[in-house]
Design a protein around this motif. Sequence first.
Motif, PDB file in Angstrom:
ATOM      1  N   ALA A 221      41.796  89.697  15.259  1.00 54.28           N
ATOM      2  CA  ALA A 221      41.885  90.857  14.371  1.00 54.28           C
ATOM      3  C   ALA A 221      42.159  92.132  15.166  1.00 54.28           C
ATOM      4  CB  ALA A 221      40.596  91.017  13.567  1.00 54.28           C
ATOM      5  N   ASN A 222      41.922  92.089  16.455  1.00 52.68           N
ATOM      6  CA  ASN A 222      42.184  93.227  17.337  1.00 52.68           C
ATOM      7  C   ASN A 222      43.654  93.187  17.746  1.00 52.68           C
ATOM      8  OD1 ASN A 222      42.590  94.387  20.066  1.00 52.68           O
ATOM      9  ND2 ASN A 222      40.428  94.915  19.892  1.00 52.68           N
ATOM     10  N   PRO A 223      44.453  94.231  17.434  1.00 52.73           N
ATOM     11  CA  PRO A 223      45.883  94.215  17.745  1.00 52.73           C
ATOM     12  C   PRO A 223      46.196  93.994  19.226  1.00 52.73           C
ATOM     13  CG  PRO A 223      45.407  96.014  16.251  1.00 52.73           C
ATOM     14  CD  PRO A 223      44.086  95.440  16.692  1.00 52.73           C
ATOM     15  N   TYR A 224      45.400  94.561  20.114  1.00 51.97           N
ATOM     16  CA  TYR A 224      45.621  94.360  21.548  1.00 51.97           C
ATOM     17  C   TYR A 224      45.474  92.885  21.906  1.00 51.97           C
ATOM     18  CZ  TYR A 224      44.500  94.086  26.492  1.00 51.97           C
ATOM     19  OH  TYR A 224      44.467  93.721  27.814  1.00 51.97           O
ATOM     20  N   ILE A 225      44.374  92.283  21.489  1.00 51.27           N
ATOM     21  CA  ILE A 225      44.122  90.877  21.829  1.00 51.27           C
ATOM     22  C   ILE A 225      45.152  89.978  21.171  1.00 51.27           C
ATOM     23  CG2 ILE A 225      42.475  88.979  21.622  1.00 51.27           C
ATOM     24  CD1 ILE A 225      40.237  91.136  21.770  1.00 51.27           C
ATOM     25  N   ALA A 226      45.456  90.229  19.901  1.00 48.79           N
ATOM     26  CA  ALA A 226      46.412  89.389  19.177  1.00 48.79           C
ATOM     27  C   ALA A 226      47.793  89.421  19.818  1.00 48.79           C
ATOM     28  CB  ALA A 226      46.492  89.831  17.715  1.00 48.79           C
ATOM     29  N   THR A 227      48.281  90.613  20.160  1.00 51.17           N
ATOM     30  CA  THR A 227      49.634  90.689  20.717  1.00 51.17           C
ATOM     31  C   THR A 227      49.695  90.215  22.168  1.00 51.17           C
ATOM     32  OG1 THR A 227      49.344  93.051  21.207  1.00 51.17           O
ATOM     33  CG2 THR A 227      50.408  92.474  19.116  1.00 51.17           C
ATOM     34  N   LYS A 228      48.631  90.389  22.928  1.00 54.34           N
ATOM     35  CA  LYS A 228      48.582  89.821  24.276  1.00 54.34           C
ATOM     36  C   LYS A 228      48.594  88.296  24.173  1.00 54.34           C
ATOM     37  CE  LYS A 228      47.724  91.350  27.851  1.00 54.34           C
ATOM     38  NZ  LYS A 228      48.622  91.268  28.961  1.00 54.34           N
ATOM     39  N   HIS A 229      47.874  87.748  23.205  1.00 55.54           N
ATOM     40  CA  HIS A 229      47.844  86.301  22.981  1.00 55.54           C
ATOM     41  C   HIS A 229      49.236  85.778  22.628  1.00 55.54           C
ATOM     42  CE1 HIS A 229      46.046  82.464  21.939  1.00 55.54           C
ATOM     43  NE2 HIS A 229      46.634  82.523  20.764  1.00 55.54           N
ATOM     44  N   ILE A 230      49.924  86.479  21.743  1.00 54.27           N
ATOM     45  CA  ILE A 230      51.293  86.095  21.361  1.00 54.27           C
ATOM     46  C   ILE A 230      52.224  86.182  22.569  1.00 54.27           C
ATOM     47  CG2 ILE A 230      53.304  86.749  19.977  1.00 54.27           C
ATOM     48  CD1 ILE A 230      51.259  87.765  17.854  1.00 54.27           C
TER      49      ILE A 230
END
Length: 75
Positions: A62-71
């Motif tokens: 749900a955290n944009p930083y974590i989500a986009t780093k994961h992607i």
Amino acid sequence: MHLASAGVKAVSRQLDDCLRVNVGGLTQLLTSLTANSPRLVRVVLTPTFYERAVAQHPALLANPYIATKHIATQV
């Protein structure tokens, strides 16, 4: 080479900015490297603590930083 990411600071965690920088920036970098390098390019990505924890705690996405780093790591 160290590539910092958008959204590291809480005040800048906007999904569109994180997608543009963290995923779009990585994609552009990889495209440029492969198009302009005369030999094989080796890219090493080091997942953050949060990225390693996503499997056990999916709510972190749900955290944009974590989500986009994961992607970006998956790219």
